[in-house]
Design an enzyme around this catalytic site. Structure first.
Site, PDB file in Angstrom:
ATOM      1  N   HIS A 124       0.775  -1.001   0.145  1.00 47.09           N
ATOM      2  CA  HIS A 124      -0.024  -0.558   0.224  1.00 47.09           C
ATOM      3  C   HIS A 124       0.830   1.186   0.175  1.00 47.09           C
ATOM      4  CE1 HIS A 124      -3.543   2.381   1.206  1.00 47.09           C
ATOM      5  NE2 HIS A 124      -2.466   3.164   1.929  1.00 47.09           N
ATOM      6  N   GLU A 125       1.586   1.450   0.910  1.00 45.13           N
ATOM      7  CA  GLU A 125       3.126   2.820   1.009  1.00 45.13           C
ATOM      8  C   GLU A 125       3.570   2.643  -0.523  1.00 45.13           C
ATOM      9  OE1 GLU A 125       2.252   4.020   3.153  1.00 45.13           O
ATOM     10  OE2 GLU A 125       0.954   3.314   4.228  1.00 45.13           O
ATOM     11  N   HIS A 128       1.625   4.550  -3.037  1.00 42.47           N
ATOM     12  CA  HIS A 128       1.258   5.565  -2.967  1.00 42.47           C
ATOM     13  C   HIS A 128       2.576   6.422  -4.285  1.00 42.47           C
ATOM     14  CE1 HIS A 128      -2.067   6.655  -0.213  1.00 42.47           C
ATOM     15  NE2 HIS A 128      -1.093   6.002   0.612  1.00 42.47           N
ATOM     16  N   GLU A 187      -6.213   6.963  -1.278  1.00 42.20           N
ATOM     17  CA  GLU A 187      -6.451   6.060  -0.356  1.00 42.20           C
ATOM     18  C   GLU A 187      -6.974   4.412  -1.218  1.00 42.20           C
ATOM     19  OE1 GLU A 187      -4.507   5.404   2.083  1.00 42.20           O
ATOM     20  OE2 GLU A 187      -4.133   7.539   2.680  1.00 42.20           O
TER      21      GLU A 187
END
Length: 266
Positions: A124-125, A128, A187
């Site tokens: 997820h990070e 980004h 997100e």
């Protein structure tokens, strides 16, 4: 005169911006080049390493690096070397920065209880960064003048002005005391990209649902820092459940080629 100079500075900055589309087709305004973002990521990560103690536990470092390396090897760009640092802290948090940097706090390992759940957060990070959300956030801070003036930019030319603002825009609110949060669209995009990324790396995407359930229980009513700016957990979990139909085939296809299981330290 100051107003005129500021206006001219604004026009010069905005003239060099790029308007593009995010992975979901959402419009993005990006003021900074990939090189400038890498410089900002490098500077911010170096500052964090000076402020935060790194874990000396070899088993934990090996485990986190194993998960992170499998995630980054699934990225489309294999030319960028990624630096992974485990920070000794009770914070339930992790982050990724442009320039190829990943930070994981040991407190996260109390919530992400296996390799697949840890891969959910790291994926997820990294997503980004992959989706240019970092550039988008820093650009938004620049355009709105949140605590700064446009004329103060100095990336790539003698240092970086307003480092704390830019670090906050990168999601590093824990270090600088305030945060400029990602939006819900960002997100959601990071969830989609991250789950597909972890599946391609041979991690079970079904663990993403369990991870966010664990997150929602952690830290009482406020939840951990990682969730302070994120969408509601019910909304996130529902989206992740819907994504399984696409992510599971990717996982089944990739797990056959995965040779190294990342063993969580006991």
């Amino acid at each position: 005169m100051k107003a005129i100079l500021l206006l001219l500075s604004s026009l010069l900055v905005l003239t060099g911006c790029a308007t593009t589309q995010s992975p979901s087709g959402r419009g993005q305004t990006l003021l900074f080049s990939s090189q400038q973002m890498s410089e900002l990521g490098n500077s911010s990560f170096a500052q964090i390493k000076q402020q935060e103690p790194a874990s000396q536990d070899k088993a934990i470092n090996s485990y986190v690096n194993c998960v992170a390396n499998r995630i980054t090897k699934a990225l489309p760009d294999q030319n960028l070397p990624w630096e992974v640092v485990v920070f000794e802290s009770e914070q339930v948090n992790a982050f990724a920065l442009p320039g190829g940097h990943i930070g994981v706090y040991t407190g996260l390992l109390n919530v992400a209880i296996n390799q697949d759940q840890l891969a959910t957060v790291i994926g997820h990070e990294v997503a980004h960064v992959l989706a240019n959300h970092s550039n988008e956030q820093v650009s938004r801070a620049q355009m709105t003048g949140a605590g700064m003036q446009l004329a103060d930019i100095a990336i790539g030319a003698g240092g970086i002005a307003d480092k704390e603002l830019y670090m906050a825009a990168l999601g590093l609110g824990v270090q600088v005391g305030y945060i400029l949060p990602y939006g819900r669209d960002q997100e959601s995009e990071a969830d989609i990209i991250g789950v597909e990324l972890m599946a391609k790396a041979g991690f079970d995407p079904a663990a993403s649902v369990e991870l966010w359930k664990n997150m929602s229980k952690a830290g009482g009513e406020q939840g951990p820092e990682l969730l302070s700016t994120h969408p509601s957990q019910g909304q996130r979990i529902a989206q992740l459940q819907q994504m399984q139909a696409k992510a599971q085939p990717l996982y089944q296809a990739s797990k056959l080629s995965v040779k190294n299981t990342c063993q969580r330290p006991k």
